[in-house]
Motif scaffolding. Structure first.
Motif, short mmCIF file in Angstrom:
data_model
loop_
_atom_site.label_atom_id
_atom_site.label_comp_id
_atom_site.label_asym_id
_atom_site.label_seq_id
_atom_site.Cartn_x
_atom_site.Cartn_y
_atom_site.Cartn_z
N UNK A 46 14.84 -94.16 22.26
CA UNK A 46 13.78 -93.84 23.21
C UNK A 46 12.62 -93.20 22.45
N UNK A 47 11.43 -93.36 22.95
CA UNK A 47 10.20 -92.84 22.33
C UNK A 47 9.95 -93.48 20.96
N UNK A 48 10.57 -94.65 20.71
CA UNK A 48 10.35 -95.47 19.51
C UNK A 48 10.75 -94.80 18.19
N UNK A 49 11.58 -93.78 18.25
CA UNK A 49 12.13 -93.21 17.02
C UNK A 49 13.07 -94.24 16.43
N UNK A 50 13.02 -94.42 15.09
CA UNK A 50 13.86 -95.41 14.43
C UNK A 50 14.63 -94.78 13.27
N UNK A 51 15.83 -95.32 13.06
CA UNK A 51 16.62 -95.02 11.87
C UNK A 51 16.87 -96.35 11.17
N UNK A 52 16.71 -96.34 9.87
CA UNK A 52 16.85 -97.57 9.09
C UNK A 52 17.77 -97.29 7.90
N UNK A 53 18.74 -98.19 7.69
CA UNK A 53 19.69 -98.08 6.59
C UNK A 53 19.71 -99.41 5.85
N UNK A 54 19.73 -99.37 4.52
CA UNK A 54 19.73 -100.61 3.76
C UNK A 54 20.33 -100.38 2.38
N UNK A 55 21.12 -101.37 1.92
CA UNK A 55 21.57 -101.32 0.53
C UNK A 55 21.91 -102.73 0.05
N UNK A 56 21.81 -102.90 -1.27
CA UNK A 56 22.14 -104.16 -1.91
C UNK A 56 23.66 -104.24 -2.02
N UNK A 57 24.22 -105.37 -1.62
CA UNK A 57 25.68 -105.49 -1.59
C UNK A 57 26.32 -105.51 -2.97
N UNK A 58 25.55 -105.64 -4.03
CA UNK A 58 26.17 -105.52 -5.35
C UNK A 58 26.59 -104.07 -5.61
N UNK A 59 26.11 -103.14 -4.80
CA UNK A 59 26.51 -101.72 -4.88
C UNK A 59 27.68 -101.40 -3.96
N UNK A 80 28.72 -97.33 -4.48
CA UNK A 80 29.16 -96.71 -5.72
C UNK A 80 28.58 -95.31 -5.91
N UNK A 81 27.35 -95.11 -5.47
CA UNK A 81 26.68 -93.80 -5.59
C UNK A 81 25.74 -93.70 -4.39
N UNK A 82 24.71 -92.90 -4.49
CA UNK A 82 23.73 -92.79 -3.41
C UNK A 82 22.83 -94.03 -3.41
N UNK A 83 23.40 -95.16 -2.97
CA UNK A 83 22.70 -96.44 -3.02
C UNK A 83 22.17 -96.90 -1.67
N UNK A 84 22.47 -96.17 -0.59
CA UNK A 84 22.04 -96.55 0.75
C UNK A 84 20.74 -95.83 1.07
N UNK A 85 19.70 -96.60 1.33
CA UNK A 85 18.41 -96.03 1.72
C UNK A 85 18.52 -95.64 3.19
N UNK A 86 18.12 -94.41 3.50
CA UNK A 86 18.13 -93.90 4.87
C UNK A 86 16.71 -93.42 5.18
N UNK A 87 16.11 -94.02 6.22
CA UNK A 87 14.75 -93.64 6.59
C UNK A 87 14.68 -93.44 8.10
N UNK A 88 13.85 -92.48 8.51
CA UNK A 88 13.56 -92.32 9.92
C UNK A 88 12.05 -92.47 10.12
#
Length: 130
Positions: A46-59, A80-88
């Motif tokens: 609601x209110x257009x807040x977004x969460x986005x997660x992304x990572x390359x599957x080789x990780x 493997x490490x901190x490979x997942x990008x997390x953005x709001x």
């Protein structure tokens, strides 16, 4: 299966298993494995807040299934490490860019055979990046 079949299966499996009902404020979600071997999840609230997660599957490292109390089961996808990008975005508390090692996804209807097949698909895409 060839790469396109694995891609179709992964996306079907993830979209059918995703359980949006655990978050009442969620307006929509998009979860997909992309042709360039990324796993992406975008949640719009609601209110257009977004969460986005992304990572390359080789990780990709592992996936675990946790049967929660009540109706909340989760998949934990680990890298493997901190490979997942997390953005709001559009967050009243401020937009955040960070990294993570675990992506937790609420799921439903995930029998062991389907989980094993999803893991096989993710491992297939991991091997394509090496």
């Amino acid at each position: 299966m060839d790469e396109q079949e694995w891609l179709n299966w992964s996306n079907k499996c993830l979209s059918e298993a995703y359980n949006p009902s655990v978050d009442a404020k969620l307006k929509k979600y998009e979860i997909e494995v992309t042709p360039d071997h990324f796993l992406r999840l975008r949640k719009t609230y609601q209110h257009d807040r977004q969460e986005y997660f992304s990572f390359n599957l080789q990780k990709f490292e592992d996936v675990n299934y946790y049967h929660g109390a009540g109706l909340t089961d989760t998949l934990q996808i680990k890298t493997q490490a901190d490979d997942i990008i997390v953005q709001t975005y559009n967050d009243p508390k401020g937009d955040i860019d960070s990294m993570s090692t675990v992506l937790t996804i609420p799921v439903k209807n995930m029998p062991p055979e389907r989980l094993d097949s999803l893991k096989a698909a993710l491992l297939f895409f991991k091997s394509k990046g090496l």
